[in-house]
Write a protein that holds these residues in place. Sequence first.
Motif, short mmCIF file in Angstrom:
data_model
loop_
_atom_site.label_atom_id
_atom_site.label_comp_id
_atom_site.label_asym_id
_atom_site.label_seq_id
_atom_site.Cartn_x
_atom_site.Cartn_y
_atom_site.Cartn_z
N ASN A 1 2.24 4.44 -11.18
CA ASN A 1 2.34 4.89 -12.57
C ASN A 1 2.82 3.74 -13.48
O ASN A 1 3.90 3.19 -13.28
CB ASN A 1 3.32 6.06 -12.61
CG ASN A 1 3.41 6.66 -14.01
OD1 ASN A 1 2.99 6.05 -14.99
ND2 ASN A 1 3.97 7.86 -14.08
N TYR A 2 1.99 3.42 -14.48
CA TYR A 2 2.34 2.26 -15.32
C TYR A 2 3.54 2.52 -16.22
O TYR A 2 4.39 1.67 -16.40
CB TYR A 2 1.12 1.83 -16.16
CG TYR A 2 1.33 0.50 -16.88
CD1 TYR A 2 1.89 -0.59 -16.21
CD2 TYR A 2 0.96 0.34 -18.21
CE1 TYR A 2 2.08 -1.81 -16.85
CE2 TYR A 2 1.14 -0.88 -18.86
CZ TYR A 2 1.70 -1.95 -18.17
OH TYR A 2 1.88 -3.14 -18.80
N ILE A 3 3.62 3.73 -16.78
CA ILE A 3 4.77 4.05 -17.65
C ILE A 3 6.06 3.87 -16.86
O ILE A 3 7.04 3.31 -17.36
CB ILE A 3 4.68 5.51 -18.16
CG1 ILE A 3 3.45 5.71 -19.04
CG2 ILE A 3 5.96 5.90 -18.89
CD1 ILE A 3 3.64 5.63 -20.52
N GLN A 4 6.04 4.31 -15.63
CA GLN A 4 7.22 4.18 -14.76
C GLN A 4 7.60 2.70 -14.60
O GLN A 4 8.76 2.35 -14.54
CB GLN A 4 6.87 4.80 -13.39
CG GLN A 4 8.05 5.17 -12.54
CD GLN A 4 8.84 6.35 -13.12
OE1 GLN A 4 8.36 7.06 -14.01
NE2 GLN A 4 10.05 6.54 -12.62
N PHE A 5 6.58 1.84 -14.55
CA PHE A 5 6.80 0.41 -14.39
C PHE A 5 7.19 -0.24 -15.71
O PHE A 5 8.07 -1.10 -15.77
CB PHE A 5 5.50 -0.23 -13.87
CG PHE A 5 5.58 -1.72 -13.72
CD1 PHE A 5 6.08 -2.29 -12.55
CD2 PHE A 5 5.16 -2.56 -14.74
CE1 PHE A 5 6.16 -3.66 -12.42
CE2 PHE A 5 5.25 -3.94 -14.61
CZ PHE A 5 5.75 -4.49 -13.45
#
Lengths: 314, 265
Positions: free
Chosen positions: B68-72
């Motif tokens: 998950n990019y948002i998480q990153f």
Amino acid sequence: MQFPRLVEIRSSLTKFYYESSAFAKFHVMLKDPICHLTCLSATGIIFLVANIISVKNLTKKFDVFTAVDDISFDVGKGEIFAFLGPNGAGKSTTIKMLTTLLSPTSGSMSINGQDPSHAQDAVRKSFGIVFQDPSLDDDLTVMENMELHAALYSVDPKTRKGRITELLKFVDLADKVKWMVKTFSGGMKRRLEIARGLLHHPKILFLDEPTIGLDPQTRNHMWTYLKNVNKKEGMTVFFTTHYMDEAEKNADRIVVIDHGKIIAQGTPIELKKKTNSKTLEDAFLSLTGHEIRNEEAGAVDQLRQHRRAWGGRR
Amino acid sequence: MISLGNTGEHGEEEDNTMETIYTLWKRQVIKYFRSRSRIVGSLAQPLLYLLAFGYGFGSVFSKAGQGNYIQFLAPGIIAMSILFTAIFTGIEIIWDRQFGFLKETLVAPVSRLSIMLGRTLGGATVATVQGTIVLVLAMFVGFRFTNYSQVPLALLFMFLIAILFTAMGTAIASVLEDMQGFQLIMNFLVMPIFFLSGSLFPLSNLPFAMVIATRIDPMTYGIDGLRGVLGGIAQFGITLDLLVLGGITALFLAIGSYLFTKIQV
């Protein structure tokens, strides 16, 4: 023969007469060497003036430019002292050195018996200052500005509130304690700065062009108050100004500086006599010439311009 | 002359170092909460980054097997908002020096070090609050904590990043005379610090030059640590991140203090 009670004399009086002999003078010097006593003898009376500021051979060089060039002068305790000169003469540089903001290239200074280059904190406690550019925090209220100052100068927390209220009353701002400083006019800010400068009971008040941009009413009010404190508490006032009438009216003594050198000193009357002038303005012009000075725009002036362009962002 | 105490000649003078630090800290905090437009304004940029990058690259990122990019991304954007706020607070000294309150503090009988510490801690607190608001915003956009017990550690990382860059701003402002060098600093210091910190991309499989650049950037360790604490994915390990970040923060605090004590008005 009675011995002079020196400690009392020093703390309570500014200019004092002492009917005495050479012995008394010697005694005074011995007990109080840091006071730099100037003794002027007049028909058997020794007239003693304790100097609160003493400057000897003070020089400040910036790279190749000599801003202040080997100046010496004294300011007596309780004097209202004007430091005059055209733009770029070295006034602000001298004030910065006296107030510990700048270290001199050579020479010695004494403020209230202490050296600003070494005993910084002792010197800082002894004076108050109103800068050329306002140094209030615009985003804080009147009271917050005053309380910050009180904290920085360790003003006794028990008497803090009372002292602040008293001072604000004097400068006519007591009803505006909760106002944000940014809503104030130039004159109101000046008054607040003067009140703030007096908060810690300074022995000397430095005023660097304090009345710039003020209307005659405010200027008058300010000087009435300053003279009152000067008389009542014996506070020394050291100020610079470009308004010669202001210097003539208020100063006990004047030093004129130009191109970093002192070119004249004395009472306003003495200076007028010396130059055969009717007003101090004429005396000043005859001393410093009519040539208009071109002060090189330094970083500060450029910042000032930025600030104007940004509409006084801060 | 660096001395923590009030270096008065007279022994009877009270030491007001703590009161000075507290007073100047309080001043920064009061001012921050008063300037609502500034708070809202400085939240727009991180929010835009979160939305545009987060949703824009999200599918590419997960298709590349990175999750998950948002998480990153969120820890990087939180750190970014701290970086900007902190460095601006530090650089503000340039203005303050001529036209502001700084001069008033410089002639006061308090040590320069206590002034610097008060201002820096105040600025860092403000930057941390700003970062916390971005963290909350990120949660609306889809960011999730892996472990709520790590929140204090996350705040510690944020505060260290904040102190580091406030001190850096102070150091820069102490040697600059006017605002003309400002653009230079933005383009050659602040933006590289942000872009080379791995805030937007993973630090694995980079070309050699980039590996060097990212390892030199102190913000890398702040973001990696934050990522480890908030999302459970740290490249270097939280302990190493904390040690490096703490060390560099102490170093910059020392440099900033030294340069600040040398300011001549």
